[in-house]
Design a protein around this motif. Sequence first.
Motif, mmCIF file in Angstrom:
data_model
loop_
_atom_site.group_PDB
_atom_site.id
_atom_site.type_symbol
_atom_site.label_atom_id
_atom_site.label_comp_id
_atom_site.label_asym_id
_atom_site.label_seq_id
_atom_site.Cartn_x
_atom_site.Cartn_y
_atom_site.Cartn_z
ATOM 1 N N GLY A 1 1.104 2.900 2.297
ATOM 2 C CA GLY A 1 1.977 1.979 3.758
ATOM 3 C C GLY A 1 0.480 0.717 3.727
ATOM 4 N N ASN A 2 -0.712 1.421 3.621
ATOM 5 C CA ASN A 2 -1.709 0.475 3.629
ATOM 6 C C ASN A 2 -2.286 -0.214 2.407
ATOM 7 O OD1 ASN A 2 -2.176 2.308 6.122
ATOM 8 N ND2 ASN A 2 -4.005 3.567 5.539
ATOM 9 N N ARG A 3 -1.902 0.535 1.247
ATOM 10 C CA ARG A 3 -1.926 -0.243 0.253
ATOM 11 C C ARG A 3 -1.203 -1.151 0.137
ATOM 12 N NH1 ARG A 3 -5.525 -0.878 -3.511
ATOM 13 N NH2 ARG A 3 -3.661 0.078 -5.338
ATOM 14 N N ILE A 4 0.033 -0.885 0.278
ATOM 15 C CA ILE A 4 1.047 -2.815 0.251
ATOM 16 C C ILE A 4 0.602 -3.756 1.277
ATOM 17 C CG2 ILE A 4 3.175 -3.226 1.214
ATOM 18 C CD1 ILE A 4 4.300 -0.453 0.269
ATOM 19 N N GLU A 5 -0.367 -3.084 2.507
ATOM 20 C CA GLU A 5 -0.813 -3.927 2.930
ATOM 21 C C GLU A 5 -2.044 -4.891 2.893
ATOM 22 O OE1 GLU A 5 -0.682 -3.883 8.068
ATOM 23 O OE2 GLU A 5 -2.842 -2.726 7.183
ATOM 24 N N ALA A 6 -2.915 -3.888 1.903
ATOM 25 C CA ALA A 6 -3.466 -4.831 1.848
ATOM 26 C C ALA A 6 -3.296 -5.032 0.811
ATOM 27 C CB ALA A 6 -4.413 -3.019 0.932
ATOM 28 N N PRO B 1 4.838 -6.736 6.482
ATOM 29 C CA PRO B 1 4.570 -6.253 7.620
ATOM 30 C C PRO B 1 5.500 -4.534 7.889
ATOM 31 C CG PRO B 1 4.960 -7.399 7.964
ATOM 32 C CD PRO B 1 5.154 -7.795 6.841
ATOM 33 N N LEU B 2 6.921 -4.887 7.457
ATOM 34 C CA LEU B 2 7.807 -4.099 8.047
ATOM 35 C C LEU B 2 8.085 -2.906 7.152
ATOM 36 C CD1 LEU B 2 11.084 -5.588 9.638
ATOM 37 C CD2 LEU B 2 9.564 -4.670 10.318
ATOM 38 N N THR B 3 7.308 -2.834 5.942
ATOM 39 C CA THR B 3 7.259 -2.239 4.601
ATOM 40 C C THR B 3 6.635 -1.377 5.135
ATOM 41 O OG1 THR B 3 8.766 -3.846 2.897
ATOM 42 C CG2 THR B 3 6.698 -1.865 1.963
ATOM 43 N N ALA B 4 4.780 -1.959 5.049
ATOM 44 C CA ALA B 4 4.090 -1.057 5.596
ATOM 45 C C ALA B 4 4.172 -0.505 6.604
ATOM 46 C CB ALA B 4 2.778 -2.037 5.258
ATOM 47 N N ASN B 5 4.626 -0.533 7.869
ATOM 48 C CA ASN B 5 4.497 0.352 9.099
ATOM 49 C C ASN B 5 5.854 1.140 8.650
ATOM 50 O OD1 ASN B 5 3.079 -0.813 10.378
ATOM 51 N ND2 ASN B 5 4.685 -2.919 10.862
ATOM 52 N N GLY B 6 6.620 1.290 7.563
ATOM 53 C CA GLY B 6 7.783 2.542 7.348
ATOM 54 C C GLY B 6 7.617 3.575 6.980
#
Length: 497
Positions: A86-91, A117-122
Amino acid sequence: MKADLLASVRTFVATEHQLFVDGEPRPAHGGARFDVQDPASGAVLTTAARAGAADVDDAVAAARAALPGWRRLPAGERGRLLWELGNRIEALAAEFLQLEALDNGKPTGEAAAVDVPLTANGFRYFGGLATKIEGATIPTYGGLPVHVSTRREPVGVVAAIIPWNFPLLNCAYKLAPALAAGNTVVLKPAEQTPLSALRLAQLAAEVGFPPGVLNVLTGFGPEAGAPLAAHPDVDKITFTGENATGRSVLAASGGTMKRVSLELGGKSPSLVFADADLDAAVEGTFGAVYFNQGQCCVAGARIFVQRPVYDAFVEALATRVHQVRLGSGLDPATTMGPLVSASQRDRVLGLVRSGLAAGAKPVVGGATDPAEVDGCPGGYFVEPTLFVDAPPDSDIMRREIFGPVGMVTPFDTEQEAVALANDTEFGLAAGVWTRDVGRAHRVSDEIRAGVVWVNIYGWFDVAVPFGGFRASGYGKEHGIEALDAYLQTKAVWMGLS
């Protein structure tokens, strides 16, 4: 391809993409490939491997081989990997925004507000839940001389088949709870939108997911999706898509006794009562119909408005629809992108024609030819359309359109509004606009749908269960209920005498 693409996106898109099986890219058996197109221009972006039954066998075998190690990995370690993903997707948000625009056509502004953001949070949410999977100790009713406990165990190998309307987000909806529970997964993205899933698989390998835990098969439903659904070594299918395809998936799984979750289509109503905040209702119903080019399973395309405010509402909503700016999803000024494919564009235009033939009157739009957009020759654009006077038995009022088309119908009483809302085989979502708290509760209770939004529409959170009733499928995404769908309970009896 646009000149302002990030270098990493340009490099990734230019790659001849392979399947992702057992932790590495590999070609399809026989070397079959297919084109991946840019919906804003129709141009070929790249090619991807076209999986068949032999590739399904390989991917399922890899997932089966990886299952013992993954399920025995400490839950905290599974959670850490999901959190890191999730952190990598956000970055890499800027990269994924452009991939979604190229793959699906959606404006980057929408993807920045919702998809990424919903993907990273998921992934982070279910990463946290990985350590919360617990059993129980049960005192027996008959007071037997035993110690009885329960264990919550992964189902096994999961086949996840996802649609093209939210390519990245649907990956998170399926992968995060399945992996948190200790299952391994074979993911089959839609053939129109393979890029996000392939990039996600790369990231999963980079952060340390073991080979075989996540496998991605790109290709077509009959060649890859059907054999995956029917595979005897798949323990669960989770599918999101249209109702007809869901029925085919269910039929393909028949006889294998595997678990099936189906998140299918909808024909969602929005009820606007005379006491509603009209400005909020107009903006909310606009989003309900036209967000993501109308390509949403929860699209609130059937709008029912109480007669005292009907004319004012139609005028205000028409004004709002006129403000839409069609264009490439990569253009920051775009507020509505193209539809995902030529076939989807033609399907939507066919439904517009059927609405006109049935007597529906267009207040905005109503064009039956593709929309022409400057700078996007060959793009799959449809002019946003708003109808009034659509007959209740017409196709546009009964069938899921999955395009930028809405219909407004007047009503008089609360009871009539509820009856109109429930006059559908579907039961996915609904919207209610009123200042009357009592009415909000009564109507929410009487509407037969899995989600009811009151004075908002289309809000999602990974902690809140989502899923429909009736022809909209069964099973839940999000929240504890989603995790439960990927677990099975074992009772352990220990004799004490």
